[in-house]
Design a protein around this motif. Structure first.
Motif, PDB file in Angstrom:
ATOM      1  N   LYS A  49       9.951  26.959 -28.389  1.00 52.74           N
ATOM      2  CA  LYS A  49      10.296  25.569 -28.094  1.00 52.74           C
ATOM      3  C   LYS A  49       9.013  24.765 -27.951  1.00 52.74           C
ATOM      4  CE  LYS A  49      14.474  26.816 -25.572  1.00 52.74           C
ATOM      5  NZ  LYS A  49      15.146  26.824 -24.273  1.00 52.74           N
ATOM      6  N   GLY A  50       9.090  23.520 -28.391  1.00 52.53           N
ATOM      7  CA  GLY A  50       7.938  22.635 -28.274  1.00 52.53           C
ATOM      8  C   GLY A  50       8.229  21.318 -28.960  1.00 52.53           C
ATOM      9  N   ASP A  51       7.158  20.581 -29.249  1.00 54.58           N
ATOM     10  CA  ASP A  51       7.318  19.274 -29.887  1.00 54.58           C
ATOM     11  C   ASP A  51       7.105  19.332 -31.397  1.00 54.58           C
ATOM     12  OD1 ASP A  51       4.597  19.546 -30.181  1.00 54.58           O
ATOM     13  OD2 ASP A  51       4.070  17.893 -28.843  1.00 54.58           O
ATOM     14  N   GLY A  52       6.987  20.541 -31.945  1.00 53.47           N
ATOM     15  CA  GLY A  52       6.751  20.716 -33.370  1.00 53.47           C
ATOM     16  C   GLY A  52       5.292  20.932 -33.710  1.00 53.47           C
ATOM     17  N   LYS A  53       4.406  20.526 -32.795  1.00 49.10           N
ATOM     18  CA  LYS A  53       2.970  20.701 -33.014  1.00 49.10           C
ATOM     19  C   LYS A  53       2.338  21.586 -31.951  1.00 49.10           C
ATOM     20  CE  LYS A  53       2.663  16.362 -35.349  1.00 49.10           C
ATOM     21  NZ  LYS A  53       1.811  15.622 -36.166  1.00 49.10           N
ATOM     22  N   THR A  54       2.962  21.639 -30.790  1.00 50.50           N
ATOM     23  CA  THR A  54       2.490  22.506 -29.708  1.00 50.50           C
ATOM     24  C   THR A  54       3.679  23.271 -29.144  1.00 50.50           C
ATOM     25  OG1 THR A  54       2.742  20.765 -28.061  1.00 50.50           O
ATOM     26  CG2 THR A  54       0.558  21.011 -29.061  1.00 50.50           C
ATOM     27  N   VAL A  55       3.401  24.453 -28.623  1.00 51.78           N
ATOM     28  CA  VAL A  55       4.435  25.317 -28.052  1.00 51.78           C
ATOM     29  C   VAL A  55       4.463  25.116 -26.550  1.00 51.78           C
ATOM     30  CG1 VAL A  55       5.124  27.714 -27.690  1.00 51.78           C
ATOM     31  CG2 VAL A  55       4.189  27.010 -29.895  1.00 51.78           C
ATOM     32  N   SER A  56       5.675  24.882 -26.007  1.00 56.35           N
ATOM     33  CA  SER A  56       5.805  24.733 -24.560  1.00 56.35           C
ATOM     34  C   SER A  56       6.484  25.952 -23.930  1.00 56.35           C
ATOM     35  CB  SER A  56       6.592  23.470 -24.217  1.00 56.35           C
ATOM     36  OG  SER A  56       7.879  23.514 -24.775  1.00 56.35           O
ATOM     37  N   GLU A  57       7.283  26.669 -24.725  1.00 55.56           N
ATOM     38  CA  GLU A  57       7.998  27.840 -24.196  1.00 55.56           C
ATOM     39  C   GLU A  57       8.245  28.820 -25.328  1.00 55.56           C
ATOM     40  OE1 GLU A  57      12.392  28.664 -22.319  1.00 55.56           O
ATOM     41  OE2 GLU A  57      11.479  26.708 -21.956  1.00 55.56           O
ATOM     42  N   ILE A  58       8.101  30.101 -25.044  1.00 52.09           N
ATOM     43  CA  ILE A  58       8.320  31.141 -26.049  1.00 52.09           C
ATOM     44  C   ILE A  58       8.932  32.351 -25.360  1.00 52.09           C
ATOM     45  CG2 ILE A  58       5.948  31.984 -25.864  1.00 52.09           C
ATOM     46  CD1 ILE A  58       6.090  32.563 -28.900  1.00 52.09           C
ATOM     47  N   SER A  59       9.950  32.947 -26.005  1.00 51.25           N
ATOM     48  CA  SER A  59      10.610  34.120 -25.420  1.00 51.25           C
ATOM     49  C   SER A  59      11.155  35.019 -26.524  1.00 51.25           C
ATOM     50  CB  SER A  59      11.752  33.678 -24.499  1.00 51.25           C
ATOM     51  OG  SER A  59      12.738  32.987 -25.246  1.00 51.25           O
ATOM     52  N   GLY A  60      11.395  36.276 -26.171  1.00 50.44           N
ATOM     53  CA  GLY A  60      11.992  37.221 -27.106  1.00 50.44           C
ATOM     54  C   GLY A  60      11.023  38.152 -27.796  1.00 50.44           C
ATOM     55  N   TYR A  61       9.750  37.965 -27.612  1.00 55.30           N
ATOM     56  CA  TYR A  61       8.754  38.838 -28.248  1.00 55.30           C
ATOM     57  C   TYR A  61       8.534  40.080 -27.376  1.00 55.30           C
ATOM     58  CZ  TYR A  61       5.561  36.701 -24.882  1.00 55.30           C
ATOM     59  OH  TYR A  61       4.965  36.263 -23.742  1.00 55.30           O
ATOM     60  N   THR A  62       8.096  41.150 -28.016  1.00 58.23           N
ATOM     61  CA  THR A  62       7.840  42.382 -27.258  1.00 58.23           C
ATOM     62  C   THR A  62       6.372  42.798 -27.276  1.00 58.23           C
ATOM     63  OG1 THR A  62       8.428  43.740 -29.183  1.00 58.23           O
ATOM     64  CG2 THR A  62      10.184  43.282 -27.588  1.00 58.23           C
ATOM     65  N   CYS A  63       5.552  42.074 -28.040  1.00 59.18           N
ATOM     66  CA  CYS A  63       4.122  42.392 -28.045  1.00 59.18           C
ATOM     67  C   CYS A  63       3.324  41.114 -28.291  1.00 59.18           C
ATOM     68  CB  CYS A  63       3.789  43.442 -29.105  1.00 59.18           C
ATOM     69  SG  CYS A  63       3.986  42.899 -30.810  1.00 59.18           S
ATOM     70  N   LYS A  64       2.047  41.157 -27.998  1.00 61.17           N
ATOM     71  CA  LYS A  64       1.179  39.986 -28.162  1.00 61.17           C
ATOM     72  C   LYS A  64       1.096  39.547 -29.623  1.00 61.17           C
ATOM     73  CE  LYS A  64      -3.463  38.189 -27.253  1.00 61.17           C
ATOM     74  NZ  LYS A  64      -3.177  37.020 -27.998  1.00 61.17           N
ATOM     75  N   ARG A  65       1.082  40.510 -30.530  1.00 63.41           N
ATOM     76  CA  ARG A  65       1.019  40.151 -31.955  1.00 63.41           C
ATOM     77  C   ARG A  65       2.248  39.357 -32.372  1.00 63.41           C
ATOM     78  NH1 ARG A  65      -0.563  45.292 -35.451  1.00 63.41           N
ATOM     79  NH2 ARG A  65       1.668  45.071 -35.654  1.00 63.41           N
ATOM     80  N   GLY A  66       3.407  39.735 -31.836  1.00 67.97           N
ATOM     81  CA  GLY A  66       4.645  39.007 -32.126  1.00 67.97           C
ATOM     82  C   GLY A  66       4.611  37.604 -31.570  1.00 67.97           C
ATOM     83  N   LYS A  67       4.078  37.470 -30.372  1.00 68.81           N
ATOM     84  CA  LYS A  67       3.946  36.147 -29.755  1.00 68.81           C
ATOM     85  C   LYS A  67       3.029  35.271 -30.598  1.00 68.81           C
ATOM     86  CE  LYS A  67       2.372  33.725 -25.642  1.00 68.81           C
ATOM     87  NZ  LYS A  67       1.526  33.772 -24.487  1.00 68.81           N
ATOM     88  N   ASP A  68       1.867  35.819 -30.992  1.00 69.15           N
ATOM     89  CA  ASP A  68       0.909  35.061 -31.803  1.00 69.15           C
ATOM     90  C   ASP A  68       1.518  34.662 -33.143  1.00 69.15           C
ATOM     91  OD1 ASP A  68      -0.900  35.406 -29.737  1.00 69.15           O
ATOM     92  OD2 ASP A  68      -2.022  37.001 -30.753  1.00 69.15           O
ATOM     93  N   TYR A  69       2.247  35.585 -33.780  1.00 66.31           N
ATOM     94  CA  TYR A  69       2.876  35.304 -35.064  1.00 66.31           C
ATOM     95  C   TYR A  69       3.890  34.164 -34.928  1.00 66.31           C
ATOM     96  CZ  TYR A  69       5.903  35.680 -39.118  1.00 66.31           C
ATOM     97  OH  TYR A  69       6.652  35.374 -40.238  1.00 66.31           O
ATOM     98  N   ALA A  70       4.754  34.248 -33.917  1.00 69.30           N
ATOM     99  CA  ALA A  70       5.799  33.233 -33.720  1.00 69.30           C
ATOM    100  C   ALA A  70       5.186  31.860 -33.440  1.00 69.30           C
ATOM    101  CB  ALA A  70       6.733  33.655 -32.596  1.00 69.30           C
ATOM    102  N   GLU A  71       4.131  31.814 -32.634  1.00 69.21           N
ATOM    103  CA  GLU A  71       3.457  30.538 -32.362  1.00 69.21           C
ATOM    104  C   GLU A  71       2.888  29.941 -33.646  1.00 69.21           C
ATOM    105  OE1 GLU A  71       0.567  31.452 -29.349  1.00 69.21           O
ATOM    106  OE2 GLU A  71       2.016  31.201 -27.730  1.00 69.21           O
ATOM    107  N   ALA A  72       2.219  30.767 -34.432  1.00 70.27           N
ATOM    108  CA  ALA A  72       1.635  30.284 -35.688  1.00 70.27           C
ATOM    109  C   ALA A  72       2.730  29.838 -36.656  1.00 70.27           C
ATOM    110  CB  ALA A  72       0.777  31.376 -36.326  1.00 70.27           C
ATOM    111  N   GLU A  73       3.819  30.573 -36.721  1.00 71.59           N
ATOM    112  CA  GLU A  73       4.933  30.231 -37.610  1.00 71.59           C
ATOM    113  C   GLU A  73       5.591  28.911 -37.186  1.00 71.59           C
ATOM    114  OE1 GLU A  73       7.472  30.970 -40.917  1.00 71.59           O
ATOM    115  OE2 GLU A  73       5.501  31.718 -40.360  1.00 71.59           O
ATOM    116  N   TYR A  74       5.630  28.655 -35.912  1.00 73.54           N
ATOM    117  CA  TYR A  74       6.216  27.417 -35.391  1.00 73.54           C
ATOM    118  C   TYR A  74       5.317  26.213 -35.683  1.00 73.54           C
ATOM    119  CZ  TYR A  74       8.137  24.059 -32.021  1.00 73.54           C
ATOM    120  OH  TYR A  74       8.679  22.944 -31.434  1.00 73.54           O
ATOM    121  N   ILE A  75       4.027  26.374 -35.451  1.00 74.93           N
ATOM    122  CA  ILE A  75       3.089  25.251 -35.579  1.00 74.93           C
ATOM    123  C   ILE A  75       2.715  24.979 -37.039  1.00 74.93           C
ATOM    124  CG2 ILE A  75       0.755  24.462 -35.011  1.00 74.93           C
ATOM    125  CD1 ILE A  75       1.106  26.076 -32.355  1.00 74.93           C
TER     126      ILE A  75
END
Length: 117
Positions: free
Chosen positions: A20-46
């Protein structure tokens, strides 16, 4: 707030990550099980990036076309424009893996190079 579900492709777990975010920055992220997944999802969103693989016309080659790919991921929104440029390209001898066919396509810093597949 813009919410997007991203399916992580980094490992076989294929986590469904909610970003979740404004389309350019992430304000909330959930559902990942590892740091690589979190990083991937953030990059995919932005700024989603994709590697492009296709073919170009080949002059003086044993086949009328030859495989090419981007040498690194490029912005997803530029893929169709890149394909239009690639359709105009013609590869010429010598043919070797990694030879640049199109340099800096669409000013992205990405080269289109000969591939072995």
């Amino acid at each position: 707030m813009i919410e997007k579900e991203v399916i992580c492709v980094i490992c076989p777990s294929s986590c469904h990550v909610t970003v979740k975010g404004d389309g350019k920055t992430v304000s909330e992220i959930s559902g990942y099980t590892c740091k690589r997944g979190k990083d991937y999802a953030e990059a995919e969103y932005i700024s989603p990036m994709r590697t492009l693989a296709t073919t170009v016309k080949a002059e003086g080659y044993s086949c009328p076309i030859i495989a090419v790919r981007s040498n690194k991921p490029m912005p997803k929104e530029k893929i169709f424009d890149a394909m239009a440029e690639i359709q105009k390209a013609v590869a010429t001898p010598p043919f070797y893996v990694g030879k640049t066919v199109i340099e800096n396509i669409l000013d992205t810093g990405v080269d289109i190079v000969l591939s072995n597949q």
